[in-house]
Design a protein around this motif. Structure first.
Motif, PDB file in Angstrom:
ATOM      1  N   ASN A   1      -7.003  -8.879   1.338  1.00  0.00           N
ATOM      2  CA  ASN A   1      -6.542  -8.951   2.737  1.00  0.00           C
ATOM      3  C   ASN A   1      -5.039  -8.679   2.871  1.00  0.00           C
ATOM      4  OD1 ASN A   1      -6.936  -9.290   5.520  1.00  0.00           O
ATOM      5  ND2 ASN A   1      -6.248 -11.439   5.431  1.00  0.00           N
ATOM      6  N   ARG A   2      -4.559  -7.686   2.086  1.00  0.00           N
ATOM      7  CA  ARG A   2      -3.132  -7.366   2.158  1.00  0.00           C
ATOM      8  C   ARG A   2      -2.788  -6.552   3.408  1.00  0.00           C
ATOM      9  NH1 ARG A   2       0.955  -9.625  -0.413  1.00  0.00           N
ATOM     10  NH2 ARG A   2       2.017  -7.634  -0.593  1.00  0.00           N
ATOM     11  N   ARG A   3      -3.780  -5.892   3.949  1.00  0.00           N
ATOM     12  CA  ARG A   3      -3.606  -5.106   5.180  1.00  0.00           C
ATOM     13  C   ARG A   3      -2.580  -3.968   5.067  1.00  0.00           C
ATOM     14  NH1 ARG A   3      -3.976  -9.896   9.591  1.00  0.00           N
ATOM     15  NH2 ARG A   3      -2.944 -11.072   7.947  1.00  0.00           N
ATOM     16  N   HIS A   4      -2.484  -3.392   3.873  1.00  0.00           N
ATOM     17  CA  HIS A   4      -1.719  -2.143   3.718  1.00  0.00           C
ATOM     18  C   HIS A   4      -2.283  -1.421   2.510  1.00  0.00           C
ATOM     19  CE1 HIS A   4       0.478  -3.509   0.157  1.00  0.00           C
ATOM     20  NE2 HIS A   4       0.595  -4.675   0.764  1.00  0.00           N
ATOM     21  N   SER A   5      -1.998  -0.123   2.445  1.00  0.00           N
ATOM     22  CA  SER A   5      -2.522   0.670   1.326  1.00  0.00           C
ATOM     23  C   SER A   5      -1.412   0.888   0.297  1.00  0.00           C
ATOM     24  CB  SER A   5      -2.993   2.022   1.853  1.00  0.00           C
ATOM     25  OG  SER A   5      -1.872   2.685   2.420  1.00  0.00           O
ATOM     26  N   VAL A   6      -1.808   1.431  -0.842  1.00  0.00           N
ATOM     27  CA  VAL A   6      -0.832   1.791  -1.872  1.00  0.00           C
ATOM     28  C   VAL A   6       0.098   2.873  -1.314  1.00  0.00           C
ATOM     29  CG1 VAL A   6      -0.569   2.842  -4.154  1.00  0.00           C
ATOM     30  CG2 VAL A   6      -2.402   1.191  -3.747  1.00  0.00           C
ATOM     31  N   GLU A   7      -0.484   3.815  -0.587  1.00  0.00           N
ATOM     32  CA  GLU A   7       0.308   4.917  -0.050  1.00  0.00           C
ATOM     33  C   GLU A   7       1.402   4.405   0.898  1.00  0.00           C
ATOM     34  OE1 GLU A   7      -2.006   7.858   2.012  1.00  0.00           O
ATOM     35  OE2 GLU A   7      -0.154   8.837   2.683  1.00  0.00           O
ATOM     36  N   HIS A   8       1.025   3.459   1.750  1.00  0.00           N
ATOM     37  CA  HIS A   8       1.995   2.882   2.690  1.00  0.00           C
ATOM     38  C   HIS A   8       3.159   2.244   1.913  1.00  0.00           C
ATOM     39  CE1 HIS A   8       3.545   0.842   6.230  1.00  0.00           C
ATOM     40  NE2 HIS A   8       3.510  -0.302   5.568  1.00  0.00           N
ATOM     41  N   TYR A   9       2.802   1.520   0.871  1.00  0.00           N
ATOM     42  CA  TYR A   9       3.816   0.838   0.060  1.00  0.00           C
ATOM     43  C   TYR A   9       4.764   1.867  -0.598  1.00  0.00           C
ATOM     44  CZ  TYR A   9       5.583  -2.018  -3.872  1.00  0.00           C
ATOM     45  OH  TYR A   9       6.373  -2.670  -4.796  1.00  0.00           O
ATOM     46  N   LEU A  10       4.172   2.906  -1.170  1.00  0.00           N
ATOM     47  CA  LEU A  10       4.997   3.916  -1.847  1.00  0.00           C
ATOM     48  C   LEU A  10       5.908   4.644  -0.862  1.00  0.00           C
ATOM     49  CD1 LEU A  10       2.444   5.359  -4.427  1.00  0.00           C
ATOM     50  CD2 LEU A  10       4.416   3.885  -4.886  1.00  0.00           C
ATOM     51  N   ARG A  11       5.388   4.831   0.346  1.00  0.00           N
ATOM     52  CA  ARG A  11       6.176   5.495   1.395  1.00  0.00           C
ATOM     53  C   ARG A  11       7.408   4.639   1.735  1.00  0.00           C
ATOM     54  NH1 ARG A  11       8.328   9.103   3.291  1.00  0.00           N
ATOM     55  NH2 ARG A  11       8.783   9.264   5.482  1.00  0.00           N
ATOM     56  N   ILE A  12       7.192   3.337   1.832  1.00  0.00           N
ATOM     57  CA  ILE A  12       8.335   2.455   2.113  1.00  0.00           C
ATOM     58  C   ILE A  12       9.369   2.574   0.998  1.00  0.00           C
ATOM     59  CG2 ILE A  12       9.087   0.028   2.311  1.00  0.00           C
ATOM     60  CD1 ILE A  12       6.304  -0.509   3.530  1.00  0.00           C
ATOM     61  N   LEU A  13       8.897   2.503  -0.235  1.00  0.00           N
ATOM     62  CA  LEU A  13       9.847   2.585  -1.359  1.00  0.00           C
ATOM     63  C   LEU A  13      10.619   3.897  -1.329  1.00  0.00           C
ATOM     64  CD1 LEU A  13       8.113   1.008  -4.469  1.00  0.00           C
ATOM     65  CD2 LEU A  13       9.461  -0.073  -2.684  1.00  0.00           C
ATOM     66  N   SER A  14       9.936   4.985  -1.009  1.00  0.00           N
ATOM     67  CA  SER A  14      10.689   6.247  -1.043  1.00  0.00           C
ATOM     68  C   SER A  14      11.701   6.272   0.100  1.00  0.00           C
ATOM     69  CB  SER A  14       9.774   7.462  -1.107  1.00  0.00           C
ATOM     70  OG  SER A  14       9.212   7.691   0.140  1.00  0.00           O
ATOM     71  N   ARG A  15      11.376   5.662   1.231  1.00  0.00           N
ATOM     72  CA  ARG A  15      12.362   5.618   2.321  1.00  0.00           C
ATOM     73  C   ARG A  15      13.547   4.710   1.963  1.00  0.00           C
ATOM     74  NH1 ARG A  15       9.635   3.785   7.269  1.00  0.00           N
ATOM     75  NH2 ARG A  15      11.642   4.188   8.203  1.00  0.00           N
TER      76      ARG A  15
END
Ligand code: 5AD
Ligand code: SF4
Length: 439
Positions: A279-293
């Motif tokens: 129930n984290r309510r985010h994907s791996v892709e979303h997380y990686l996108r944040i890190l790259s930003r």
């Protein structure tokens, strides 16, 4: 005059518990207590507890068991349990360990002095309410004139995210943020006493939100205002949730020099399937996108994270996805844990996977994370970084500070350097620290 009573405070768990214990220590000094470093000489023992994993809880019960001998020698000794185990287990603690006189949950600390008076009168005292007032307003401020250079400041508590594995929403309650007016005042008074680095704490610190004059103060605004305190030189924050990484906070990494280039952003698993079950309510892709930003905003930012291995239903392929994510991110530091079923959480109803599989995956993950941590430190060798000198080292003539990326740095230097930020060239590294030379 009678001797002052002595209190021994033992702290387990997260940095928020460390901050709470400090504030309670100060409150008890105002009540006429002295702080002692030894349980044997104490009139009151307070154990500040953590409920996050089963092992943490078992440690606390064995610690309480050890106090039986102390109590046999001094029957007047009072024993209190505070923190997240107190909140979760309430009077069950006294049933399991009758030595305990007092049980107080994290949101009721301002009521502790009154509870202690009841305990002195021979009663057992239990308070595990969730009162709405800001307990810190009712706890006296430190009377100390000089403080160590790095301090914690709790700005937000509790969690509304309800990750399936986690006890925090039940032990710390729902998300609540402290008033920026009070926080700025507290920060100024810390800085007047010699603090130069403040770490803002919250279970969801980047979810900080306070409505003042119809404006919503988020964490980015709070940090920007704190940064105006001229003698405050470094600001950090922990722990964050990916879904609360706002644009303004991401940008701030590139514009606010006082915000240190270090982001602790847990993901827990590299598999979307497991993230969903958690129930984290985010994907791996979303997380990686944040890190790259964040990296675009501040190219030298160091990333740290938390992982849980062996969540119910985690397959070898899911675990491989976690390893791949780590290869991709190259964490400067990361914490990893075996899943531990916690009573009352949704995941506690799921079928657990075998202990051996959990242990084996944990050790594979940890050796990869360690490799990346070493690489990160190795890359620092021969370069110069600013180091805030925090304390005396163990060896003669040595002081210890912190790099911008939070690693302890050992170097030769005099105690005049305490509280100063100095340029240091990194010479060598160990697992969790660096050795440097003052320039
Ligand atoms: N089992 C194992 N690890 C846990 N954590 C939180 N709950 C559990 C649990 N039930 C870990 C998460 C979190 C960190 C503080 O502790 O990784 O980010
Ligand atoms: Fe442990 Fe969480 Fe409580 Fe901190 S808030 S002491 S990590 S259970």
């Amino acid at each position: 005059m009678a001797d002052k009573k002595r209190v021994f405070v033992k702290t387990y768990g997260c940095q928020m518990n460390v901050y709470d214990s400090q504030r309670i220590g100060e409150a008890l000094i105002s009540e006429g207590y002295d702080i002692t470093g030894s349980p044997d000489s104490a009139d009151l023992i307070l154990v500040n507890t953590c409920h996050i994993r089963e092992k943490a809880v078992e440690k606390i019960y064995s610690e309480l068991g050890r106090y039986k001998k102390v109590k046999d020698k001094s029957p007047e000794l009072k024993i209190g349990v505070m923190g997240c185990v107190a909140q979760a287990e309430g009077k069950e603690i006294i049933r399991r360990q009758p030595l305990v006189d007092l049980v107080v949950g994290p949101q009721s600390y301002h009521r502790l002095p009154k509870m202690l008076r009841n305990v002195e009168a021979g009663e057992k005292a239990i308070d595990i309410d969730f009162p709405t007032e800001d307990k810190f307003l009712y706890l006296p401020k430190t009377k100390k004139k000089k403080l160590p250079p790095a301090a914690f400041l709790t700005v937000q508590e509790g969690c509304d995210k309800f990750c399936a594995f986690c006890v925090v929403p039940y032990t710390r309650g729902s998300e609540a943020s402290r008033s920026p007016v009070h926080l700025l005042a507290e920060a100024r008074s810390l800085v007047e006493k010699g603090v130069v680095e403040i770490t803002l704490l919250g279970q969801n610190v980047n979810g900080y939100s306070y409505i003042r004059h119809n404006e919503d103060w988020g964490l980015a605004r709070l940090i920007s205002e704190l940064a105006k305190i001229s003698d405050l030189k470094r600001i950090r924050f922990t722990t964050s949730h990916p879904n609360d990484m706002t644009d303004s906070l991401i940008k701030l990494f590139g514009t606010e020099e006082k915000l240190m280039p270090y982001l602790h952003l847990p993901i827990q698993s590299g598999s979307d399937r497991v993230l969903k079950a958690m129930n984290r309510r985010h994907s791996v892709e979303h997380y990686l996108r944040i890190l790259s930003r964040v990296r675009e905003s501040r190219p030298d930012v160091a990333i740290s994270g938390d992982f849980i291995v062996g969540f119910p239903g985690e397959t070898e392929a899911d675990f491989q996805a976690t390893l791949e994510l780590c290869e991709d991110v190259k964490y400067a530091q990361a914490y990893s844990f075996k899943y531990s079923s916690r009573p009352g959480t949704p995941a506690a109803k799921l079928k657990e996977i075998g202990e051996d599989t959990k242990s084996e995956r944990l050790s594979r993950l940890q050796s990869l994370l360690m490799q990346h941590q070493k690489q990160f430190q190795q890359n620092m060798i021969g370069r110069r970084y600013s180091v805030l000198i925090e304390k005396e080292g163990k060896e003669q003539g040595q002081v210890v500070g912190r790099s911008p990326y939070l690693q302890p740095v050992f170097l030769q230097g005099s105690l005049d350097l305490l509280g100063k930020i100095i340029p240091v060239e990194m010479k060598s590294y160990r697992t969790n620290s660096l050795e440097g030379k003052m320039i």
